[in-house]
Motif scaffolding. Sequence first.
Motif, short mmCIF file in Angstrom:
data_model
loop_
_atom_site.label_atom_id
_atom_site.label_comp_id
_atom_site.label_asym_id
_atom_site.label_seq_id
_atom_site.Cartn_x
_atom_site.Cartn_y
_atom_site.Cartn_z
N TYR A 1 -17.27 1.62 -7.28
CA TYR A 1 -16.47 2.66 -7.90
C TYR A 1 -16.60 4.03 -7.23
O TYR A 1 -15.84 4.95 -7.56
N VAL A 2 -17.54 4.18 -6.29
CA VAL A 2 -17.70 5.46 -5.61
C VAL A 2 -17.52 5.31 -4.10
O VAL A 2 -16.65 5.94 -3.50
N VAL A 3 -18.34 4.43 -3.48
CA VAL A 3 -18.33 4.31 -2.03
C VAL A 3 -17.04 3.69 -1.53
O VAL A 3 -16.35 4.26 -0.67
N THR A 4 -16.69 2.53 -2.06
CA THR A 4 -15.49 1.83 -1.59
C THR A 4 -14.21 2.64 -1.79
O THR A 4 -13.39 2.72 -0.87
N PRO A 5 -13.97 3.28 -2.96
CA PRO A 5 -12.75 4.10 -3.07
C PRO A 5 -12.70 5.25 -2.06
O PRO A 5 -11.62 5.58 -1.56
N LEU A 6 -13.86 5.86 -1.74
CA LEU A 6 -13.86 6.92 -0.73
C LEU A 6 -13.52 6.37 0.65
O LEU A 6 -12.77 6.99 1.41
N LEU A 7 -14.05 5.20 0.96
CA LEU A 7 -13.78 4.61 2.27
C LEU A 7 -12.36 4.08 2.36
O LEU A 7 -11.78 4.04 3.45
N GLU A 8 -11.79 3.66 1.24
CA GLU A 8 -10.46 3.05 1.26
C GLU A 8 -9.34 4.06 1.45
O GLU A 8 -8.18 3.70 1.47
N ARG A 9 -9.71 5.34 1.61
CA ARG A 9 -8.67 6.31 1.93
C ARG A 9 -8.08 6.06 3.32
O ARG A 9 -6.95 6.45 3.61
N ASN A 10 -8.88 5.43 4.19
CA ASN A 10 -8.44 5.18 5.56
C ASN A 10 -8.15 3.72 5.84
O ASN A 10 -7.81 3.36 6.97
N ILE A 11 -8.32 2.85 4.85
CA ILE A 11 -8.08 1.43 5.09
C ILE A 11 -7.12 0.91 4.03
O ILE A 11 -6.89 1.54 3.00
N VAL A 12 -6.59 -0.28 4.30
CA VAL A 12 -5.73 -0.92 3.32
C VAL A 12 -6.58 -1.41 2.16
O VAL A 12 -7.71 -1.88 2.34
N ARG A 13 -6.08 -1.24 0.98
CA ARG A 13 -6.81 -1.71 -0.20
C ARG A 13 -6.44 -3.16 -0.44
O ARG A 13 -5.28 -3.49 -0.63
N LEU A 14 -7.46 -4.03 -0.42
CA LEU A 14 -7.22 -5.44 -0.65
C LEU A 14 -7.22 -5.72 -2.15
O LEU A 14 -8.22 -5.47 -2.82
N PRO A 15 -6.12 -6.21 -2.69
CA PRO A 15 -6.12 -6.56 -4.11
C PRO A 15 -7.16 -7.65 -4.39
O PRO A 15 -7.25 -8.64 -3.65
N PRO A 16 -7.99 -7.47 -5.42
CA PRO A 16 -9.05 -8.46 -5.69
C PRO A 16 -8.50 -9.87 -5.91
O PRO A 16 -9.12 -10.85 -5.48
N ALA B 1 -6.78 -9.10 5.06
CA ALA B 1 -6.42 -7.78 5.60
C ALA B 1 -5.48 -7.92 6.79
O ALA B 1 -4.51 -7.16 6.93
N ALA B 2 -5.74 -8.90 7.66
CA ALA B 2 -4.87 -9.12 8.81
C ALA B 2 -3.48 -9.56 8.38
O ALA B 2 -2.47 -9.10 8.94
N ILE B 3 -3.40 -10.41 7.37
CA ILE B 3 -2.10 -10.85 6.87
C ILE B 3 -1.31 -9.67 6.31
O ILE B 3 -0.10 -9.53 6.54
N LEU B 4 -2.00 -8.79 5.56
CA LEU B 4 -1.32 -7.61 5.03
C LEU B 4 -0.84 -6.70 6.16
O LEU B 4 0.23 -6.09 6.06
N GLY B 5 -1.64 -6.61 7.23
CA GLY B 5 -1.21 -5.81 8.36
C GLY B 5 0.05 -6.36 9.02
O GLY B 5 0.95 -5.60 9.40
N ILE B 6 0.14 -7.67 9.14
CA ILE B 6 1.34 -8.29 9.72
C ILE B 6 2.54 -8.11 8.80
O ILE B 6 3.65 -7.77 9.24
N LEU B 7 2.34 -8.31 7.49
CA LEU B 7 3.45 -8.17 6.55
C LEU B 7 3.95 -6.73 6.48
O LEU B 7 5.14 -6.50 6.24
N SER B 8 3.05 -5.76 6.68
CA SER B 8 3.48 -4.36 6.65
C SER B 8 4.45 -4.03 7.78
O SER B 8 5.24 -3.09 7.68
#
Length: 350
Positions: A283-298, A325-332
């Motif tokens: 709830y703290v570290v991952t949300p801060l890091l996910e500002r620069n990465i794609v958020r993977l739906p659980p 993550a790679a699949i989401l990158g291709i779909l984007s």
Amino acid sequence: MHDVDDKFKSRVSFTLLAIAALALAVFLIWIGRVIFLLLFASAIGAILLTTVSNWLHSRFKIKQGLALALFLCVTFAVTALVVWSQGPNIVQQFADLETDLPVAAHSLLTQMRSQQWGQWILRQSPGSEQISSGFSFALTRIGGIVVSSATILAGLVIVFSLSIYFSAEPEMYYNGIRRAVPEEYRGKMDACAASVAQILRWWVLAKLISMTLVGALISIGLWIVGVPLAGTLGIIAAVMTFIPNVGPLISVIPAALLALAISPTKGLLALLVFAIVFTIEGYVVTPLLERNIVRLPPALTLTMQLLLAAVAGPVGVALAAPVAAAILGILSVLLPKAPDVPVPTSKRVA
């Protein structure tokens, strides 16, 4: 009429050949599914090494090949120093863990049999004796699984070696794949590759930060609580953090067993340590890091883990998140971005 028959026969022959080639490709992919996943892991490692070498190249104005060699030399030197200074201690702790886990399992079962609530739980279970004995046997193998890592080590060596080869000459390998794609689709392929590389680059960096933080906090927290082998349990927690959903649950088991074998209070404190650390991470570290990465739906990550677990076993579970993550990158790249549509909710009828 003869020309029509020839065209029809040629089309049928082409279709049959295409189907046969597709079936052969699917068969080869299925046979080598673990190998393809290891190649994918090597590509992730190559992306990480390339990112570091590019940073050194731009920061210190040195050639990329020299930057990569410098980083590898420093990495090997630091690893050798850690192994030389702490290797025997780490190996001894893992050996102690292999011995202590079965003892902790039997101690926990003895405590359960001596308490009314434990007896009630065992009585409610069908075939409680078989379950308890099987439970004990399974736990005796956990240490062996942790320590008997020859296969895992061999896989890591292969992945690391291929990562070095891929990062040393990425253009040669990528252009070799690119030539197999029709020319009119190469632009789209380049865009997909760039998107996947960008997403995986940030995902790996964020995951490494999370793993380091979790390992350090778990080790410190268990040491404060008084759980034995806190450093080893912290290493296990750090490694398991790489696997979303499943990994944190697995890392709790050995620590909880060792703590419960001492006393229920220490067991609760150990569980509290894991709960606090993974809450901070989630709830703290991952949300801060996910500002620069794609958020993977659980739900997507869990679905991919179940699918790859059935296809490739533990290797598939470990690599499910970067594959998603790679699949989401291709779909984007392939799918146009559509405007967000609010989810319809049922209205209350007055």
